[in-house]
Every structure is written in structure tokens, then in C-alpha cells.
Design a protein around this motif. Structure first.
Motif, mmCIF file in Angstrom:
data_model
loop_
_atom_site.group_PDB
_atom_site.id
_atom_site.type_symbol
_atom_site.label_atom_id
_atom_site.label_comp_id
_atom_site.label_asym_id
_atom_site.label_seq_id
_atom_site.Cartn_x
_atom_site.Cartn_y
_atom_site.Cartn_z
ATOM 1 N N THR A 1 42.711 34.246 40.542
ATOM 2 C CA THR A 1 41.746 35.273 40.975
ATOM 3 C C THR A 1 40.545 35.415 40.036
ATOM 4 O OG1 THR A 1 41.595 37.462 42.001
ATOM 5 C CG2 THR A 1 42.780 37.361 39.922
ATOM 6 N N THR A 2 39.486 36.032 40.553
ATOM 7 C CA THR A 2 38.215 36.172 39.836
ATOM 8 C C THR A 2 38.407 36.850 38.477
ATOM 9 O OG1 THR A 2 37.337 36.607 42.051
ATOM 10 C CG2 THR A 2 35.804 36.871 40.214
ATOM 11 N N THR A 3 39.135 37.953 38.464
ATOM 12 C CA THR A 3 39.331 38.679 37.209
ATOM 13 C C THR A 3 40.072 37.817 36.195
ATOM 14 O OG1 THR A 3 39.138 40.908 38.088
ATOM 15 C CG2 THR A 3 40.643 40.640 36.219
ATOM 16 N N TRP B 1 37.603 30.755 47.016
ATOM 17 C CA TRP B 1 36.744 31.934 46.788
ATOM 18 C C TRP B 1 36.023 32.393 48.064
ATOM 19 C CZ3 TRP B 1 33.024 31.996 41.896
ATOM 20 C CH2 TRP B 1 32.933 33.296 41.405
ATOM 21 N N ASN C 1 39.100 35.359 49.306
ATOM 22 C CA ASN C 1 38.500 36.604 48.830
ATOM 23 C C ASN C 1 37.716 37.304 49.936
ATOM 24 O OD1 ASN C 1 39.277 34.968 46.642
ATOM 25 N ND2 ASN C 1 37.949 36.055 45.233
ATOM 26 N N THR D 1 40.827 39.213 51.927
ATOM 27 C CA THR D 1 40.769 40.609 51.454
ATOM 28 C C THR D 1 40.053 41.479 52.464
ATOM 29 O OG1 THR D 1 40.443 39.576 49.294
ATOM 30 C CG2 THR D 1 40.516 41.970 49.347
ATOM 31 N N GLY E 1 30.226 41.249 46.171
ATOM 32 C CA GLY E 1 30.566 39.858 45.893
ATOM 33 C C GLY E 1 31.396 39.334 47.043
ATOM 34 N N HIS E 2 32.294 38.392 46.744
ATOM 35 C CA HIS E 2 33.082 37.772 47.803
ATOM 36 C C HIS E 2 33.959 38.795 48.528
ATOM 37 C CE1 HIS E 2 31.768 34.519 45.234
ATOM 38 N NE2 HIS E 2 32.032 33.681 46.204
ATOM 39 N N VAL E 3 34.700 39.569 47.750
ATOM 40 C CA VAL E 3 35.628 40.539 48.343
ATOM 41 C C VAL E 3 34.862 41.645 49.075
ATOM 42 C CG1 VAL E 3 37.352 42.302 47.779
ATOM 43 C CG2 VAL E 3 37.489 40.045 46.708
ATOM 44 N N GLU F 1 25.881 48.322 44.320
ATOM 45 C CA GLU F 1 25.847 47.091 43.514
ATOM 46 C C GLU F 1 25.157 47.359 42.178
ATOM 47 O OE1 GLU F 1 26.302 44.082 42.545
ATOM 48 O OE2 GLU F 1 27.613 43.281 44.073
ATOM 49 N N ASN G 1 35.514 45.578 37.966
ATOM 50 C CA ASN G 1 34.960 46.318 36.823
ATOM 51 C C ASN G 1 35.658 47.680 36.660
ATOM 52 O OD1 ASN G 1 33.311 46.796 34.664
ATOM 53 N ND2 ASN G 1 31.412 46.386 35.767
ATOM 54 N N ALA H 1 40.359 47.453 45.953
ATOM 55 C CA ALA H 1 40.775 46.089 46.335
ATOM 56 C C ALA H 1 40.624 45.128 45.160
ATOM 57 C CB ALA H 1 39.955 45.603 47.524
ATOM 58 N N HIS I 1 41.328 43.509 41.280
ATOM 59 C CA HIS I 1 42.631 43.088 40.769
ATOM 60 C C HIS I 1 43.380 44.187 40.011
ATOM 61 C CE1 HIS I 1 45.793 40.384 39.663
ATOM 62 N NE2 HIS I 1 45.743 40.916 38.461
ATOM 63 N N ASN J 1 45.583 46.211 49.460
ATOM 64 C CA ASN J 1 46.053 45.249 50.475
ATOM 65 C C ASN J 1 47.461 44.747 50.175
ATOM 66 O OD1 ASN J 1 44.981 43.863 48.223
ATOM 67 N ND2 ASN J 1 44.750 41.989 49.382
ATOM 68 N N HIS K 1 47.124 39.081 51.904
ATOM 69 C CA HIS K 1 46.376 38.277 52.873
ATOM 70 C C HIS K 1 47.307 37.626 53.885
ATOM 71 C CE1 HIS K 1 43.412 38.945 49.969
ATOM 72 N NE2 HIS K 1 43.201 37.727 49.515
HETATM 73 P P1 NAD Z 1 32.606 38.612 42.628
HETATM 74 O O1 NAD Z 1 32.207 38.277 41.251
HETATM 75 O O2 NAD Z 1 32.309 37.671 43.739
HETATM 76 O O3 NAD Z 1 31.976 40.027 43.026
HETATM 77 C C1 NAD Z 1 32.034 41.177 42.233
HETATM 78 C C2 NAD Z 1 30.761 41.994 42.540
HETATM 79 O O4 NAD Z 1 30.896 43.277 41.969
HETATM 80 C C3 NAD Z 1 29.497 41.356 41.922
HETATM 81 O O5 NAD Z 1 28.518 41.181 42.935
HETATM 82 C C4 NAD Z 1 29.057 42.367 40.872
HETATM 83 O O6 NAD Z 1 27.656 42.441 40.722
HETATM 84 C C5 NAD Z 1 29.624 43.661 41.448
HETATM 85 N N1 NAD Z 1 29.806 44.729 40.456
HETATM 86 C C6 NAD Z 1 30.233 44.645 39.166
HETATM 87 N N2 NAD Z 1 30.271 45.862 38.600
HETATM 88 C C7 NAD Z 1 29.850 46.739 39.562
HETATM 89 C C8 NAD Z 1 29.682 48.141 39.595
HETATM 90 N N3 NAD Z 1 29.911 48.915 38.508
HETATM 91 N N4 NAD Z 1 29.232 48.722 40.748
HETATM 92 C C9 NAD Z 1 28.971 47.964 41.854
HETATM 93 N N5 NAD Z 1 29.115 46.615 41.877
HETATM 94 C C10 NAD Z 1 29.561 46.013 40.740
HETATM 95 O O7 NAD Z 1 34.181 38.907 42.576
HETATM 96 P P2 NAD Z 1 35.191 38.886 43.821
HETATM 97 O O8 NAD Z 1 35.696 37.523 44.015
HETATM 98 O O9 NAD Z 1 34.570 39.638 44.919
HETATM 99 O O10 NAD Z 1 36.419 39.728 43.196
HETATM 100 C C11 NAD Z 1 36.308 41.126 42.975
HETATM 101 C C12 NAD Z 1 37.673 41.677 42.495
HETATM 102 O O11 NAD Z 1 38.637 41.517 43.515
HETATM 103 C C13 NAD Z 1 38.241 40.948 41.282
HETATM 104 O O12 NAD Z 1 38.956 41.859 40.489
HETATM 105 C C14 NAD Z 1 39.206 39.944 41.897
HETATM 106 O O13 NAD Z 1 40.147 39.481 41.000
HETATM 107 C C15 NAD Z 1 39.781 40.808 42.998
HETATM 108 N N6 NAD Z 1 40.419 40.136 44.126
HETATM 109 C C16 NAD Z 1 41.372 40.842 44.761
HETATM 110 C C17 NAD Z 1 42.014 40.296 45.853
HETATM 111 C C18 NAD Z 1 43.069 41.079 46.546
HETATM 112 O O14 NAD Z 1 43.934 40.470 47.168
HETATM 113 N N7 NAD Z 1 43.017 42.401 46.504
HETATM 114 C C19 NAD Z 1 41.689 39.018 46.309
HETATM 115 C C20 NAD Z 1 40.676 38.325 45.645
HETATM 116 C C21 NAD Z 1 40.044 38.901 44.555
#
Ligand code: NAD
Ligand code: ADE
Length: 411
Positions: free
Chosen positions: A147-149, A177, A181, A185, A212-214, A233, A268, A289, A291, A336, A343
Motif C-alpha cells: 500500500t501507498t503508506t 495503484w 486503490n 477502495t 489521490g488514487h483512493v 486537497e 496523512n 479509508a 491505511h 472498507n 475490496h
Molecule cells: P495518493 O498519494 O495517491 O493520494 C493521497 C492524496 O492525499 C494526495 O493527492 C495528497 O495531496 C492528499 N493529501 C495529503 N494530505 C492531505 C490533507 N491534509 N488534506 C487533503 N489532502 C491531502 O495515495 P492513495 O493511493 O490514494 O492512498 C491514500 C491512503 O489510502 C494511504 O494511506 C493508502 O495506504 C491507503 N489505502 C487504503 C486502502 C484501503 O483498502 N482502505 C487501499 C489502498 C490504499
């Protein structure tokens, strides 16, 4: 060996895994090849993943390739106990049950480390970091990160020159990704919110933090159900993308006043915090949603509340001093996986195909890779996408020799 909640759940778990596997044709193809070629013969794999029916399908694939797997959960609340029972009955060492305390969660990861893995598989970085902190990386040939984190944390270890073995950033593969994501998600986070609350999304103002992606996936699915979506954002490019995708974009200080449902997806800390809870509407619903359970400042909402009570499974009511009620889902953990099943299998099919192939590569190339964060090669992405399309009965065009030549030429 291992520790799970209840072995008598194994029959139910087996049926769940069977259902998942029906929807994971790409992984099953890799499994057939693994069974023939046994590329993982005698390899010890230590995994820290959400213990779901899809993860079980992955574990069985690795075992078909000859590996011995020791598995801990990557979240104290995400384990599906029936699946853990089925895996354990099948001979996997599983140290996972839903509702672990923080101490039990760490203990389970420690048991994985003690199993002496050659390859680690992680979702969020807790296993990788624990191995590095314990100075237990000797004997580990390589690892994968889901995962991203987790990738962010492992890159931080690399930056400090402390990463002791190569780690494949499976998350960053295009077939992970841009699919898991986004679509995984996107659907499963809404599934979790709906299972926990059963509220109608049509007409609600849904605030998605992070585009971002999620975040993109959640925003699209919420809009598809008739919600009025607001995005927050910190990155101007992502914010502009959200604007041009047709969403309202504003700072959280403004969104907090108008939102009905809030979903954090940033990776974050403190994205929803005291100043926001103070101005939210009566009845606001909060879900995460991302990590870790750090995106909603749960400590601050607890401190501010004059009363807390559990209304339904995965739904807590916080009564503010002025009488407003704010609802927190899944204790601020990933909604989720805690309030739903994670997923759908179809998308985990390609995420876990990436995982299986990454493990095979780490074993085949052991001793030859630098201790760096490494990517999934684009040809693997293309192979996985081709297999998925084929399994869906979809064919695509091929470049003609003239087209290939044209795309290579400067003329
Ligand atoms: P990403 O890097 O694609 O997107 C994160 C976005 O958050 C970025 O656009 C960033 O600018 C924005 N951001 C950062 N700090 C912010 C804030 N204070 N306010 C508003 N926006 C802010 O990452 P991603 O792939 O979308 O993953 C996001 C999180 O979801 C991670 O923790 C990842 O590990 C987790 N994740 C969870 C699942 C799940 O099953 N729940 C699945 C995949 C990823
Ligand atoms: N992460 C998100 N959904 C998942 C699932 N179904 N299984 C394992 N990990 C996941």
C-alpha cells in the motif's frame, strides 16, 4: 502453530475462499504454473496482510509454489475469523483474529519475525519496520509492500540508508495503484459506510479528503450514488484535477460546516480534527479509508465529547457539549475492511497477481538486488492486464509493424 479466534469457523471460511477464487482467474493461472514449476520450494514467507478471503487465495497460491507461509494481520480489526480458521486448518501458520489489542497485534508480527522469513510481504510497513527495529533482517532476501503508506515508510528507511533488503513497491504497479486503490477502495469504502449506517447517499454532501488514487475512486462512486461531492486537497494539481472533474473544492475549514459524510483518504495525520468537529452539523458521519487510524483525530473527538455510545456495530455516537451528535465509523480505522469485506475479489485478483510475481522475482534474483525500493517492471503490468482482459473475454488491437515504426521514428 499459530493463534486464531475459533477453529470451528473453518468450513464457512473455506466456502468464502472458494467464492473469492471463482473471481480471481489471473491469480489462479499463476497458481497452476506455480504448482507445476514450484519456484518457491522451501521458501519461508512472512506476511503481514489483511486476513481476508482474497489474501487466503494469495497464500494458497504461494503454498502451491512450494512456500511455507506465516501470516499476521495488518490491522487489528480487519481479520475475517472464518478465513483465518480455514487457512490455519490447511496448514498455514496464522496469528490473527478480529479485535486484537495493540499488544496482541505487535505480538503476532513478532511471531512472524520469529518464523525466520526469507521473503516478507507487508501491507502498511509494520512488519518491515519491526524487522528493521529488531535488527532481524539477516536471512531476509527481499520483501513486497502492498500500500501507498507502506511504500512511503519504506522509502523513508531507504533515504536514511537503513533499508536492509530490496522491497518491491507492488502498490506502485499500474495494475495495482490505478485499479485496487481507485475502483477497489471506491466501492468498498462506500460499502463499509452503507453497512455501518444504512444511510441514503443520494442528496447527501459527501466530503472526500484527498484526491489521490483512493479519493478519486470514492468521489466517483459517491457521485454515482447521487451524493453532492466536495473534495479537499493540499496539492494544487490534484485540486485542479478535482475541479475539472466537476467537484466542489474548498478547504476543510469550510467543508466541515456543510458536509453530511466525511471520508478521509490522504495517508496523512489529523485531517479531521478538533477545529472541524467544533463546527460540524448535527448528525455528521466520519469515516476513514486511509491505511492508519490517524486521519481522524479520534483522541480529540473523545476529549471533546460529553458522552459516547455504540449505536450499531462499527458506529459510535459522540455527543458534543452543545448537544450535536457526530458519528464515527469503525473507530477511525479503514472503513472498507472493518465495516465491510475489503475490496472485491476481482480487483484483488490483479493486486495479488502482482504480489505473487514479485515474490517469485525476489526468490529468483536473491543476492542480486540492491537494498532499495524497486518497481514492478512495465512488462509485468502489461502481462497482468492482458491476462485480466482475456479472463473477461475482451480482446484489443495490436500495433501494425508500420505503426510501431511510426511511433519509434522522429520523422
Ligand atoms: P495518493 O498519494 O495517491 O493520494 C493521497 C492524496 O492525499 C494526495 O493527492 C495528497 O495531496 C492528499 N493529501 C495529503 N494530505 C492531505 C490533507 N491534509 N488534506 C487533503 N489532502 C491531502 O495515495 P492513495 O493511493 O490514494 O492512498 C491514500 C491512503 O489510502 C494511504 O494511506 C493508502 O495506504 C491507503 N489505502 C487504503 C486502502 C484501503 O483498502 N482502505 C487501499 C489502498 C490504499
Ligand atoms: N486491502 C483492501 N481490500 C483487501 C482485501 N479484500 N484483501 C486483502 N487486502 C485488502
Amino acid at each position: 502453530m499459530g493463534r486464531i479466534r475459533d477453529p470451528s469457523l473453518s468450513e464457512r471460511g473455506r466456502r468464502q475462499i472458494e467464492w473469492a477464487e471463482r473471481h480471481m482467474p489471473v491469480l489462479l493461472r499463476i497458481r497452476s504454473r506455480f504448482a507445476r514449476e514450484t519456484p518457491l520450494e522451501g521458501v519461508k514467507i512472512g506476511a503481514c496482510l489483511h486476513v481476508t478471503k482474497e489474501t487466503a487465495a494469495l497464500v494458497r497460491t504461494l503454498e502451491a509454489g512450494g512456500a511455507e507461509v506465516c501470516l499476521a494481520a495488518s490491522n487489528p480489526l480487519s481479520t475475517q475469523d472464518d478465513v483465518a480458521a480455514a487457512l490455519s486448518e490447511g496448514g498455514t501458520d496464522v496469528y490473527a483474529w478480529r479485535g486484537q489489542t495493540e499488544e496482541e497485534y505487535r505480538w503476532a508480527i513478532d511471531m512472524v519475525i520469529r518464523s525466520g522469513p526469507n521473503v516478507t510481504m507487508d501491507d502498511g510497513g509494520d512488519l518491515t519496520v519491526a524487522i528493521h527495529e529488531a535488527g532481524a533482517a539477516e536471512g531476509v532476501w527481499g520483501g513486497t509492500e502492498e500500500t501507498t503508506t507502506g511504500v512511503i515508510r519504506i522509502r523513508a528507511l531507504e533515504r536514511e540508508g537503513r533499508l536492509a533488503y530490496p522491497v518491491v513497491a507492488v502498490n506502485n504497479a499500474a495494475t495495482k495503484w490505478d485499479f485496487d486503490n481507485v475502483y477497489g477502495t471506491g466501492q468498498s469504502a462506500l460499502d463499509g459506510i452503507i453497512r455501518a449506517t444504512n444511510i441514503l447517499l443520494a442528496g447527501k454532501r459527501v466530503v472526500v479528503a484527498g484526491y489521490g488514487h483512493v479519493g478519486r475512486g470514492i468521489a466517483a462512486r459517491a457521485r454515482g450514488m447521487g451524493a453532492r461531492v466536495i473534495v479537499t486537497e493540499v496539492d494544487p494539481v490534484q485540486a485542479l484535477r478535482a475541479v475539472m472533474d466537476g467537484y466542489d473544492v474548498m478547504p476543510m475549514s469550510e467543508a466541515a460546516r456543510v458536509g453530511d459524510v466525511f471520508v478521509t483518504a490522504t495517508g496523512n495525520v489529523d485531517v479531521l480534527r478538533g477545529e472541524h468537529f467544533a463546527v460540524m452539523r448535527d448528525g455528521a458521519v466520519l469515516a476513514n479509508a486511509g491505511h492508519f487510524d490517524v486521519e481522524i483525530s479520534v483522541g480529540e473527538i473523545r476529549e471533546a465529547a460529553r458522552e459516547v455510545r455504540r449505536v450499531r456495530p462499527n458506529l459510535e455516537e459522540y455527543v458534543m457539549p452543545d448537544g450535536r451528535r457526530i458519528y464515527l465509523l469503525a473507530e477511525g480505522r479503514l472503513v472498507n475492511l472493518v465495516a465491510a469485506e475489503g475490496h472485491p475479489s476481482e480487483v484483488m485478483d490483479i493486486s495479488f497477481a502482482n504480489q505473487a510475481l514479485a515474490v517469485e522475482r525476489l526468490v529468483a534474483e536473491r543476492g542480486r538486488l540492491q537494498p532499495r525500493v524497486i518497481g514492478v517492471p512495465p512488462e509485468v503490468d502489461r502481462e497482468i492486464a492482458s491476462l485480466k482482459l482475456e479472463s473477461m473475454g475482451i480482446s484489443i488491437d495490436k500495433l501494425s509493424p508500420e505503426q510501431e515504426a511510426y511511433l519509434r521514428s522522429w520523422r
